[in-house]
Structure formats: C-alpha cells, structure tokens
Design an enzyme around this catalytic site. Structure first.
Site, short mmCIF file in Angstrom:
data_model
loop_
_atom_site.label_atom_id
_atom_site.label_comp_id
_atom_site.label_asym_id
_atom_site.label_seq_id
_atom_site.Cartn_x
_atom_site.Cartn_y
_atom_site.Cartn_z
N MET A 1 38.10 45.97 31.35
CA MET A 1 37.78 46.20 32.76
C MET A 1 37.46 44.87 33.41
SD MET A 1 37.06 47.89 35.50
CE MET A 1 37.07 49.60 35.00
N CYS A 2 37.99 44.68 34.59
CA CYS A 2 37.74 43.43 35.32
C CYS A 2 37.60 43.72 36.81
CB CYS A 2 38.89 42.44 35.09
SG CYS A 2 39.15 42.02 33.36
N GLY A 3 37.06 42.74 37.50
CA GLY A 3 37.02 42.78 38.95
C GLY A 3 37.99 41.77 39.51
N SER A 52 36.42 38.77 37.43
CA SER A 52 35.28 38.97 36.54
C SER A 52 35.76 39.79 35.35
CB SER A 52 34.14 39.69 37.26
OG SER A 52 34.55 40.99 37.66
#
Length: 559
Positions: A1-3, A52
């Site tokens: 999971m990333c931003g 992120s």
C-alpha cells in the site's frame, strides 16, 4: 500500500493542487514507513512525484521507483498478485517487478494488462514522452484528479484529496495518458475481447461477461458442484492475500492479520477460510465496530419509561404484569448494535469449529462525542463522495480500521497491530445478496434477476471502493478483498444463475445461496442463516441524531 501525489505543470506555472499542508500529511499516513519526492523536467513541463510506502511485499523499497537508464518513474499503489498469470514470488517487491514489466513491454498498456490484483498508479514513460495513470478495472484502489481546464495548464493526481472542491475520481475504465510532446490526452479502455472494434487499442478484461444461462428445475444444495468450485477459488484467493505478510514493526511478536468483522455471512466465511490458510499459532484480530446512536438510545429509554408507567398504573394481576420488566441502570449502547450481537455469536461459533486458533475479538466502541470530533476528517477523506450514506459508511470503516478498542472477554484496552485487513465486500454484487435482487426475481423471475445482476456487474468499478480505500488506508493499513480476486469474479460471472442464487423463490430470496451452502459445509450452521445487513445499520452509524427522519436512503448531501 502506498500514497501517491503527482503534479504536472508548465515549468513557468505552479500546479493547481491545493496549498493546504494537510495533503502531504494525508499521503504519508497511508504509507508511514517512508516518503520520498522526485522532481524532473521534460518537454517544458515540471513533473513532481511523491510516494509514501507501507511495506508489505518484499524488502522495504522507497518510492517513487526510478529507472536510471531511461529516466522513467513509477508511483505504484497496489498488489500484483499475478504477473502474466504467474504468481509473484515470495519476498520480491512487486513494485519493482511492475516497473520491469512496463519497461520491457511493447507498450505500457500491454504491461498493465498482465497484472492481476488491485492497483492505482502514475507512470512516466520517458522513452515515449507520456504520463500514464489509472486504476484497475474493479477500482479497488483510490485515485483522484484535480485540474482547472486543460491538462496542459496543470494537473494534480493523488490517492486522497484534502476535502477542497474540484477533486474528481479517476474512473476505473482504463489507462489514461497525457502526451507531453503532442499535447494529446486519451484513454486505453478495459474491454471484453468481443467488444473491441477492429484495430482498437484496449486492455482485455480478466473475466467473462455475465452468464445468462437459465436451466429450469433442480435446486442448489451442499452436494452441488458449484459449492465446491466456489470454495476452491475463494480459498486460493484468501491464501494469496494472507501469505507472507511481514510482521509489523516494533518489539515482540505482533498480530499480522485482521478482519473487518460484523459476524455476517461474507466476512465469517472469509474468517473460516483464513483458518485453513494460516499456521495455528498465528492469531487473527476480528475488528467489530459499534456506535453510540443517540436516536436508538432515546427510543429505548422512552420505551422503558412507557413500560414502567404502564406497570405502575395497572391493577395487581393485570396482563401488564407478564410483560418484560424495564431494564434498570445505564444502558450499554454498544451491546444492542446488531453487528455486536451477531459478531459475538459468530466469534463463539468460530472458536468451536476452529480449535487451536486465537481469535481476538476487538470491541470498537465509538461514543457520540468522539464521532463528532472525527466527523470532518471523515468528510474530507470520502470527498468527492458527499451524501449522508457515504458518511455513515465512511465513519464505520474509519473507526474499524483504526483498530482501537477493547479485547473480549475481559475488556482490556487493545490496538490491533495488523497492517492487512480482509473484507467480505463484493459478495452481494456477485452472488445476488441485496433485497432488490429478490424483488427483481419476484416480478420477472430469472430474467429480472439477471438484469439486476448485470447492473451490478457494469458498475463494479464505479461503486465506492475508492471512497472506502481512502478511509481504510488512513491508519496505515491495507484492505484486501478476497471476493474481488479476478479468478473469483470470473467464476461468479461465468457460473449459471441457478448455480449461484438457487432454483426457487425461497432460495433466491434468502440471497447468496451458494455462499450459504459453503458456510454450512465449513461447519458454520448459524452463520449460514444470517440475513444481509448493511454496515451502517449493523453498526448503528446511520441516522445518529435523536428524532432524525426522512433520510432512509441516505441520499441527502452532507450538511
């Protein structure tokens, strides 16, 4: 999971994203392990990439991912469970594998077509001078776009917005692109092969069209082949999603996996299948959320007062004496929530049929003042969705994914360390679990049911998964959806309607007949009979104010 936070603008202008300082912080909350920014210029444009990272696959790998040879850049938020039909090997960072795939593919759209799993991304193809961005065909990860006028005047693309006006959901209809040399803008759509025009560039959908086969007669029972087939594909989907989850950071052994757990049919079958996939010494958190709903509390208190008054005014021996006496003392507003009642009942059933497994039942109780203190944050996260229903669902997922509550039994404070959350979302759309499916069947038999299912299939990627992802990921956790695995979706769409919903009115009205039968063969007899209940009503997050009326469908815009 990333931003993901990306902007493109002419080198002489600023990008149009909000100057609010909250946006970078919101991006970092999604990926608390590391955040980096990369800036480059190309064809008189400035491209700014911020990513992120929540590290869940392979070693911690900072993003954005940059190819040192071509200068291409990838911001990747997803899980490539399979690449060109082969399972991604354990211990390998899938973002790095995706970048290799895109660089070696004949064209980026051919590379993306080979990825099975949820994703959203921004990819700068420096060789061809194009910026690509989009979401998988089911829209399982969030991606928003902010622009004013033409893209050449500036665009911001992000996993989450800051709540300001102007953000729009990037549709899960295909892969979009900007041509930095030509100035063109376009989309490579997801299509079934038979729907492609001759010579049209597209990406093939990884599942067939809805089967419209109707075979009259017969019924669906535990011996029907469809029940075993569903178990096989769903078990593999769960196995992929719970394998090789890294231990969360910090001292001591931590729980790796949690389930968004109402005690209902969908999440309970997922929990039961998890038991077959994980070693017995792996504990699992069951996150069960309940709200202090002032409307229900006031109604209950009024009913108790009315009962008490009636008992006091009736003569001795009257019929009123046989009524249940009013409850004395302060009422626990959480214990009367439907999802708390079913959650505890199913928790007990899991303990009986899954001996040796530690299930941590976490009571997440949300007092009304705490809800109010977080309300604006949730409104900002769900934006551009903006109805009362969006909010009532959003707050339920927001507090559930926070994972802070009390361990049952005992009531000790507890905060889940799990960074991976499993959800049963998708079963209702694919297997006919909504009341409107039963209504369509009553009026037009199987043809009506098929038409209603077709509506759900068409809007699978247009529903609310982006909204849910923005809320669930806010606490640095990743939601995974076993029912929305490509192979599970393919089975559901390719299976005859009677093989999913049953062959008679009683079975169809019951809803998700094949899943209920699967629950029975898995030993979950009580769960198999649970009725469908939406999260906002089960957790009592809907219609919170005493006396609130007229918003049954939740379509009113948030005030």
């Amino acid at each position: 999971m990333c931003g993901i936070l990306f902007s493109i603008a002419p080198t002489t202008y600023s990008p149009p994203h909000s100057t609010s300082t909250s946006l970078p912080d919101l991006i970092s909350r999604r990926g608390p392990d590391i955040t980096n920014t990369h800036v480059t210029t190309f064809a008189n444009y400035t491209l700014t990439f911020t990513s992120s990272v929540l590290s869940l696959r392979g070693k911690l790998t900072p993003q954005p991912l940059i190819d040192p040879v071509s200068g291409s850049v990838l911001c990747w938020n997803g899980e490539a469970w399979r690449i060109n039909s082969a399972l991604a090997p354990a211990g390998v960072n899938d973002g790095e594998e995706v970048l290799k795939l895109l660089l070696s593919a004949e064209a980026p759209e051919k590379g993306f077509a080979g990825i099975a799993g949820p994703w959203a991304c921004v990819f700068f193809d420096a060789v061809r001078g194009r910026v690509w961005f989009g979401r998988d065909c089911l829209g399982r990860r969030s991606l928003l776009e902010l622009r004013k006028g033409r893209w050449k005047d500036g665009v911001t693309i992000a996993s989450v917005g800051d709540g300001h006006e102007g953000w729009k959901e990037v549709e899960a209809e295909g892969l979009r692109y900007f041509g930095l040399h030509s100035g063109e803008e376009g989309v490579v759509p997801f299509l079934h092969q038979e729907d492609r025009d001759e010579g049209q560039v597209s990406m093939e959908l990884p599942f067939p069209k809805l089967s419209r086969t109707i075979e009259p007669g017969g019924c669906l029972n535990t011996d029907s082949p469809e029940v075993g087939e569903l178990k096989e594909v769903l078990l593999e989907s769960v196995r992929i999603r719970v394998a090789d989850i890294p231990e969360p950071p910090g001292p001591g052994r931590k729980v790796r996996l949690a389930i968004l757990f109402s005690g209902g049919l969908d999440c309970s079958v997922i929990a039961r299948l998890v038991h077959e996939c994980l070693p017995l010494d792996e504990a699992v958190d069951l996150l069960n959320v309940a709200f202090e709903n002032k409307r229900f509390v006031e109604a209950r208190n009024k009913a108790n007062e009315a009962s008490k008054y009636k008992r006091q005014t009736q003569p001795p021996g009257a019929a009123a004496a046989a009524e249940e006496p009013p409850r004395e003392g302060a009422m626990d507003p959480y214990s009367i929530c439907p999802d708390r009642i079913t959650g505890l009942a199913t928790y007990a059933e899991l303990q009986k049929i899954c001996p040796g497994r530690l299930w941590n039942f976490i009571q997440i109780n949300v007092p009304y003042p705490e809800l109010l203190s977080h309300r604006q944050s949730v409104i900002n996260l769900i934006h551009p969705h903006n109805t009362e229903m969006d909010l009532s669902i959003g707050v339920a997922f927001y507090f559930a994914s926070r994972g802070t509550g009390y361990h049952f039994p005992g009531g000790q404070p507890y905060c889940s360390s799990a960074r991976v959350l499993l959800s049963g979302l998708g079963a209702d759309e694919l297997l006919g679990g909504y009341a409107r499916h039963a209504t369509a069947f009553r009026f037009r038999s199987f043809m009506g049911l098929l038409e209603e299912l077709q509506i759900d299939v068409k809007r699978l990627g247009k529903r609310n998964l982006g909204r849910d992802d923005r809320v669930l990921a806010h606490w640095g956790r990743e939601a995974r959806y076993p029912f929305l695995d490509e192979d599970v979706v393919a089975w559901c769409l390719g299976t005859r309607v009677i093989g999913k919903c049953g062959g008679g009115e009683e079975e169809v009205v019951e809803g998700k007949r094949v899943l209920r039968l699967l629950a029975r063969i898995l030993g979950m007899q009580e769960v198999a009979g649970e009725k469908k209940r939406a999260v906002q009503f089960g957790s009592r997050s809907a219609r919170m104010e005493a006396g609130e009326k007229g918003r049954v469908k939740g379509t009113a815009v948030i005030s």
